[in-house]
Design a protein around this motif. Structure first.
Motif, PDB file in Angstrom:
ATOM      1  N   ASP A 164       0.806  -1.213   0.000  1.00 43.49           N
ATOM      2  CA  ASP A 164       0.000   0.000   0.000  1.00 43.49           C
ATOM      3  C   ASP A 164       0.842   1.268   0.000  1.00 43.49           C
ATOM      4  OD1 ASP A 164      -2.478  -1.214  -0.029  1.00 43.49           O
ATOM      5  OD2 ASP A 164      -2.521  -1.457   2.143  1.00 43.49           O
ATOM      6  N   ALA A 224       2.237   4.371  -1.257  1.00 45.79           N
ATOM      7  CA  ALA A 224       1.901   5.213  -2.414  1.00 45.79           C
ATOM      8  C   ALA A 224       3.135   5.597  -3.219  1.00 45.79           C
ATOM      9  CB  ALA A 224       1.180   6.469  -1.954  1.00 45.79           C
ATOM     10  N   GLU A 232      -0.885  10.668  -0.269  1.00 46.54           N
ATOM     11  CA  GLU A 232      -1.294   9.301  -0.615  1.00 46.54           C
ATOM     12  C   GLU A 232      -1.639   9.235  -2.091  1.00 46.54           C
ATOM     13  OE1 GLU A 232      -4.688   8.168   1.694  1.00 46.54           O
ATOM     14  OE2 GLU A 232      -3.490   7.584   3.421  1.00 46.54           O
ATOM     15  N   ASP A 278      -4.082   7.293  -4.455  1.00 45.40           N
ATOM     16  CA  ASP A 278      -5.303   6.526  -4.277  1.00 45.40           C
ATOM     17  C   ASP A 278      -5.971   6.338  -5.626  1.00 45.40           C
ATOM     18  OD1 ASP A 278      -7.008   5.179  -2.627  1.00 45.40           O
ATOM     19  OD2 ASP A 278      -8.035   6.944  -1.852  1.00 45.40           O
ATOM     20  N   LYS A 279      -6.764   5.284  -5.751  1.00 47.15           N
ATOM     21  CA  LYS A 279      -7.533   5.059  -6.968  1.00 47.15           C
ATOM     22  C   LYS A 279      -8.991   5.320  -6.644  1.00 47.15           C
ATOM     23  CE  LYS A 279      -8.086   1.891 -10.790  1.00 47.15           C
ATOM     24  NZ  LYS A 279      -7.771   0.585 -11.328  1.00 47.15           N
ATOM     25  N   ASP A 280      -9.594   6.279  -7.367  1.00 48.28           N
ATOM     26  CA  ASP A 280     -10.982   6.653  -7.128  1.00 48.28           C
ATOM     27  C   ASP A 280     -11.682   6.768  -8.480  1.00 48.28           C
ATOM     28  OD1 ASP A 280     -13.262   7.443  -5.767  1.00 48.28           O
ATOM     29  OD2 ASP A 280     -12.663   9.547  -5.678  1.00 48.28           O
ATOM     30  N   TYR A 322      -6.330   7.442 -10.841  1.00 49.00           N
ATOM     31  CA  TYR A 322      -5.352   7.593  -9.769  1.00 49.00           C
ATOM     32  C   TYR A 322      -5.288   9.069  -9.374  1.00 49.00           C
ATOM     33  CZ  TYR A 322      -3.734   2.815 -10.227  1.00 49.00           C
ATOM     34  OH  TYR A 322      -3.668   1.448 -10.228  1.00 49.00           O
ATOM     35  N   GLU A 382      -3.747  12.514  -2.896  1.00 44.71           N
ATOM     36  CA  GLU A 382      -4.435  13.240  -1.838  1.00 44.71           C
ATOM     37  C   GLU A 382      -3.356  13.786  -0.918  1.00 44.71           C
ATOM     38  OE1 GLU A 382      -7.152  10.393  -0.182  1.00 44.71           O
ATOM     39  OE2 GLU A 382      -8.383  10.369  -1.997  1.00 44.71           O
TER      40      GLU A 382
END
Length: 188
Positions: A110, A112, A144, A146-148, A152, A155
Protein backbone atom coordinates in the motif's frame (compact mmCIF):
# COMPACT_ATOMS: atom_id res chain seq x y z
CA UNK A 1 -34.16 -63.22 -37.58
CA UNK A 2 -32.09 -62.31 -40.60
CA UNK A 3 -34.60 -59.62 -41.51
CA UNK A 4 -34.34 -58.02 -38.02
CA UNK A 5 -30.54 -58.06 -38.18
CA UNK A 6 -30.60 -56.45 -41.63
CA UNK A 7 -33.05 -53.72 -40.52
CA UNK A 8 -30.98 -53.03 -37.38
CA UNK A 9 -27.76 -52.74 -39.42
CA UNK A 10 -29.48 -50.50 -41.97
CA UNK A 11 -30.86 -48.23 -39.24
CA UNK A 12 -27.44 -47.96 -37.59
CA UNK A 13 -25.77 -47.17 -40.92
CA UNK A 14 -28.33 -44.46 -41.68
CA UNK A 15 -27.97 -42.97 -38.22
CA UNK A 16 -24.16 -42.85 -38.40
CA UNK A 17 -24.22 -41.50 -41.98
CA UNK A 18 -26.71 -38.80 -40.96
CA UNK A 19 -24.60 -37.78 -37.97
CA UNK A 20 -21.45 -37.60 -40.09
CA UNK A 21 -23.30 -35.56 -42.71
CA UNK A 22 -24.74 -33.13 -40.15
CA UNK A 23 -21.34 -32.76 -38.48
CA UNK A 24 -19.65 -32.08 -41.83
CA UNK A 25 -22.34 -29.53 -42.72
CA UNK A 26 -21.98 -27.81 -39.34
CA UNK A 27 -18.19 -27.72 -39.63
CA UNK A 28 -18.49 -26.35 -43.12
CA UNK A 29 -20.72 -23.51 -41.88
CA UNK A 30 -18.47 -22.82 -38.87
CA UNK A 31 -15.37 -22.53 -41.01
CA UNK A 32 -17.18 -20.12 -43.33
CA UNK A 33 -18.15 -17.98 -40.33
CA UNK A 34 -14.62 -18.04 -38.95
CA UNK A 35 -13.02 -17.15 -42.25
CA UNK A 36 -15.29 -14.13 -42.71
CA UNK A 37 -15.23 -12.87 -39.10
CA UNK A 38 -11.82 -13.54 -37.61
CA UNK A 39 -9.63 -11.79 -40.21
CA UNK A 40 -11.61 -8.54 -39.94
CA UNK A 41 -11.28 -8.61 -36.13
CA UNK A 42 -7.60 -9.51 -36.02
CA UNK A 43 -6.69 -6.81 -38.55
CA UNK A 44 -8.20 -4.12 -36.30
CA UNK A 45 -6.44 -5.09 -33.06
CA UNK A 46 -2.86 -4.81 -31.89
CA UNK A 47 -0.75 -7.94 -31.67
CA UNK A 48 0.10 -9.78 -28.45
CA UNK A 49 3.69 -8.61 -28.86
CA UNK A 50 2.56 -4.97 -29.03
CA UNK A 51 0.35 -5.46 -25.97
CA UNK A 52 3.28 -6.92 -24.03
CA UNK A 53 5.48 -3.95 -25.00
CA UNK A 54 2.80 -1.49 -23.85
CA UNK A 55 2.38 -3.37 -20.55
CA UNK A 56 6.13 -3.50 -19.92
CA UNK A 57 6.32 0.27 -20.52
CA UNK A 58 3.93 0.61 -17.57
CA UNK A 59 5.46 -1.99 -15.25
CA UNK A 60 8.89 -3.57 -15.40
CA UNK A 61 8.21 -7.25 -14.78
CA UNK A 62 8.00 -10.78 -16.11
CA UNK A 63 4.96 -11.79 -18.14
CA UNK A 64 2.87 -14.35 -16.27
CA UNK A 65 -0.27 -14.39 -18.43
CA UNK A 66 -1.77 -12.73 -21.49
CA UNK A 67 -5.34 -13.19 -22.66
CA UNK A 68 -7.47 -11.59 -25.37
CA UNK A 69 -10.99 -11.07 -24.09
CA UNK A 70 -14.16 -9.31 -25.21
CA UNK A 71 -15.75 -6.91 -22.73
CA UNK A 72 -18.89 -4.94 -23.65
CA UNK A 73 -18.20 -5.50 -27.36
CA UNK A 74 -14.60 -4.24 -27.03
CA UNK A 75 -11.58 -6.50 -27.33
CA UNK A 76 -9.07 -6.18 -24.48
CA UNK A 77 -5.76 -7.77 -23.62
CA UNK A 78 -5.52 -8.78 -19.99
CA UNK A 79 -1.92 -9.23 -18.87
CA UNK A 80 -0.33 -10.20 -15.58
CA UNK A 81 3.25 -9.11 -14.94
CA UNK A 82 5.18 -10.03 -11.81
CA UNK A 83 8.06 -8.14 -10.22
CA UNK A 84 9.45 -7.60 -6.71
CA UNK A 85 6.44 -5.43 -5.80
CA UNK A 86 3.90 -8.14 -6.63
CA UNK A 87 1.67 -9.13 -9.53
CA UNK A 88 0.35 -6.33 -11.73
CA UNK A 89 -2.85 -6.78 -13.71
CA UNK A 90 -2.94 -4.60 -16.83
CA UNK A 91 -5.90 -4.24 -19.19
CA UNK A 92 -5.22 -2.78 -22.64
CA UNK A 93 -7.76 -1.79 -25.29
CA UNK A 94 -6.86 -4.13 -28.16
CA UNK A 95 -8.00 -1.63 -30.80
CA UNK A 96 -6.22 1.51 -29.55
CA UNK A 97 -3.42 0.13 -27.38
CA UNK A 98 -4.54 2.40 -24.53
CA UNK A 99 -4.06 1.17 -20.96
CA UNK A 100 -7.56 0.89 -19.49
CA UNK A 101 -6.67 -0.39 -16.06
CA UNK A 102 -3.58 -1.11 -14.02
CA UNK A 103 -3.87 -2.81 -10.65
CA UNK A 104 -1.41 -4.26 -8.21
CA UNK A 105 -2.67 -7.58 -6.87
CA UNK A 106 -0.93 -7.67 -3.49
CA UNK A 107 -2.66 -6.98 -0.17
CA UNK A 108 0.42 -5.87 1.78
CA UNK A 109 1.52 -3.38 -0.87
CA UNK A 110 0.00 0.00 0.00
CA UNK A 111 2.98 2.36 -0.11
CA UNK A 112 1.90 5.21 -2.41
CA UNK A 113 5.45 6.23 -3.29
CA UNK A 114 6.37 2.76 -4.53
CA UNK A 115 3.08 2.49 -6.41
CA UNK A 116 3.69 5.80 -8.19
CA UNK A 117 7.21 4.74 -9.10
CA UNK A 118 5.96 1.51 -10.64
CA UNK A 119 3.27 3.26 -12.72
CA UNK A 120 5.33 5.24 -15.19
CA UNK A 121 2.48 7.17 -16.81
CA UNK A 122 1.59 9.05 -13.60
CA UNK A 123 3.13 12.27 -12.40
CA UNK A 124 5.64 11.80 -9.62
CA UNK A 125 4.98 12.48 -5.97
CA UNK A 126 7.43 15.38 -6.18
CA UNK A 127 5.48 16.92 -9.09
CA UNK A 128 2.21 16.53 -7.18
CA UNK A 129 3.69 18.32 -4.17
CA UNK A 130 4.90 21.17 -6.39
CA UNK A 131 1.39 21.53 -7.88
CA UNK A 132 -0.15 21.54 -4.39
CA UNK A 133 2.31 24.18 -3.13
CA UNK A 134 1.40 26.43 -6.06
CA UNK A 135 -2.17 26.37 -4.75
CA UNK A 136 -1.41 26.78 -1.04
CA UNK A 137 1.81 27.70 0.75
CA UNK A 138 2.52 25.20 3.49
CA UNK A 139 4.29 22.08 4.68
CA UNK A 140 3.18 18.66 3.43
CA UNK A 141 2.03 16.50 6.34
CA UNK A 142 0.58 13.61 4.35
CA UNK A 143 0.49 12.36 0.76
CA UNK A 144 -1.29 9.30 -0.61
CA UNK A 145 -1.76 7.85 -4.08
CA UNK A 146 -5.30 6.53 -4.28
CA UNK A 147 -7.53 5.06 -6.97
CA UNK A 148 -10.98 6.65 -7.13
CA UNK A 149 -13.52 6.03 -9.94
CA UNK A 150 -10.84 4.25 -12.03
CA UNK A 151 -8.58 7.30 -11.75
CA UNK A 152 -5.35 7.59 -9.77
CA UNK A 153 -5.29 10.65 -7.52
CA UNK A 154 -2.82 12.18 -5.10
CA UNK A 155 -4.44 13.24 -1.84
CA UNK A 156 -2.20 15.78 -0.14
CA UNK A 157 -2.54 17.46 3.26
CA UNK A 158 -0.63 20.66 3.98
CA UNK A 159 -0.23 22.56 7.23
CA UNK A 160 -0.26 26.31 6.71
CA UNK A 161 0.02 29.26 9.10
CA UNK A 162 -3.80 29.61 8.80
CA UNK A 163 -4.78 25.94 9.23
CA UNK A 164 -4.87 22.76 7.20
CA UNK A 165 -5.44 22.36 3.45
CA UNK A 166 -6.51 19.17 1.62
CA UNK A 167 -5.77 18.99 -2.10
CA UNK A 168 -6.71 16.22 -4.54
CA UNK A 169 -4.71 16.08 -7.79
CA UNK A 170 -5.31 13.87 -10.83
CA UNK A 171 -2.17 11.70 -10.95
CA UNK A 172 -2.35 11.37 -14.76
CA UNK A 173 -2.91 15.01 -15.74
CA UNK A 174 -1.73 17.02 -12.72
CA UNK A 175 -5.07 18.85 -12.61
CA UNK A 176 -6.28 20.02 -9.19
CA UNK A 177 -9.58 18.23 -8.59
CA UNK A 178 -10.36 19.46 -5.08
CA UNK A 179 -9.06 22.09 -2.70
CA UNK A 180 -10.44 22.23 0.85
CA UNK A 181 -9.17 24.87 3.25
CA UNK A 182 -10.02 24.01 6.86
CA UNK A 183 -10.07 27.43 8.50
CA UNK A 184 -12.54 30.31 8.81
CA UNK A 185 -9.74 32.74 8.00
CA UNK A 186 -9.56 31.58 4.39
CA UNK A 187 -11.56 33.42 1.77
CA UNK A 188 -13.02 31.08 -0.83
Amino acid sequence: MMKKLFIGSLATTLLVSGAIGINAYAKGNDSKLESTQVPSVTKSIISEKEAITIAKNQVDGDLVKIELDSDDGRFEYELDLRNADGEHEITIDASTGKVIELDLDDDHYDDARTTAASIKSLISEKEAIAIAKKQVKGEVTKIELDKDDNRYEYEIELRTNKGEADITIDASTGKVLELDLDDDGYDD
